[in-house]
Scaffold this active site. Structure first.
Site, PDB file in Angstrom:
ATOM      1  N   ARG A  60       0.676  -1.296  -0.280  1.00  0.00           N
ATOM      2  CA  ARG A  60       0.125  -0.144  -0.393  1.00  0.00           C
ATOM      3  C   ARG A  60       1.141   0.969  -0.316  1.00  0.00           C
ATOM      4  O   ARG A  60       0.694   2.118  -0.517  1.00  0.00           O
ATOM      5  CB  ARG A  60      -0.791   0.116   1.461  1.00  0.00           C
ATOM      6  CG  ARG A  60      -2.332  -0.664   0.464  1.00  0.00           C
ATOM      7  CD  ARG A  60      -2.927  -0.955   2.817  1.00  0.00           C
ATOM      8  NE  ARG A  60      -2.285  -0.982   3.503  1.00  0.00           N
ATOM      9  CZ  ARG A  60      -2.574  -1.214   4.501  1.00  0.00           C
ATOM     10  NH1 ARG A  60      -3.614  -0.244   4.838  1.00  0.00           N
ATOM     11  NH2 ARG A  60      -1.777  -1.449   5.876  1.00  0.00           N
ATOM     12  N   ASN A 104      -6.216  -2.580   1.854  1.00  0.00           N
ATOM     13  CA  ASN A 104      -6.045  -4.348   2.167  1.00  0.00           C
ATOM     14  C   ASN A 104      -7.363  -4.669   1.755  1.00  0.00           C
ATOM     15  O   ASN A 104      -8.266  -3.774   2.428  1.00  0.00           O
ATOM     16  CB  ASN A 104      -5.095  -4.805   3.283  1.00  0.00           C
ATOM     17  CG  ASN A 104      -3.996  -4.687   3.109  1.00  0.00           C
ATOM     18  OD1 ASN A 104      -3.369  -4.577   1.654  1.00  0.00           O
ATOM     19  ND2 ASN A 104      -3.102  -4.513   4.407  1.00  0.00           N
TER      20      ASN A 104
END
Length: 89
Positions: free
Chosen positions: A18, A36
């Site tokens: 990320r 996520n």
């Protein structure tokens, strides 16, 4: 403004995916978010000019050094939201 909605699968959680996606997106000049998912995938919504989106999509298929990307499923979508930057959700 074009938008890319992508799902990235493989070893993509717990490997700085990320944060690295945020940095890559900012470098490509696109806005949006990354998060996520509970099934182990990473979801990305990115909006911007076509060249930046193509560059980010190519990067997603590789990911950061510790990741192992198995598949990227993406599509161009209508983007109703305007994003001021790129955030991690």
């Amino acid at each position: 403004m074009n938008c890319l909605h992508a799902f990235v699968s493989g070893r993509v959680q717990g490997v700085w995916f990320r944060q690295s996606t945020k940095e890559a997106a900012e470098g490509c000049g696109v806005t949006g978010w990354v998060r996520n998912l509970s099934d182990g995938r990473v979801e990305v919504m990115a909006c911007g000019e076509e060249p930046g989106l193509l560059q980010l999509e190519a990067w997603l298929s590789i990911g950061p050094e510790l990741a192992t990307v198995a598949e990227v499923v993406s599509e161009q979508v209508e983007c109703g939201d305007r994003f001021s930057g790129f955030e991690i959700r």
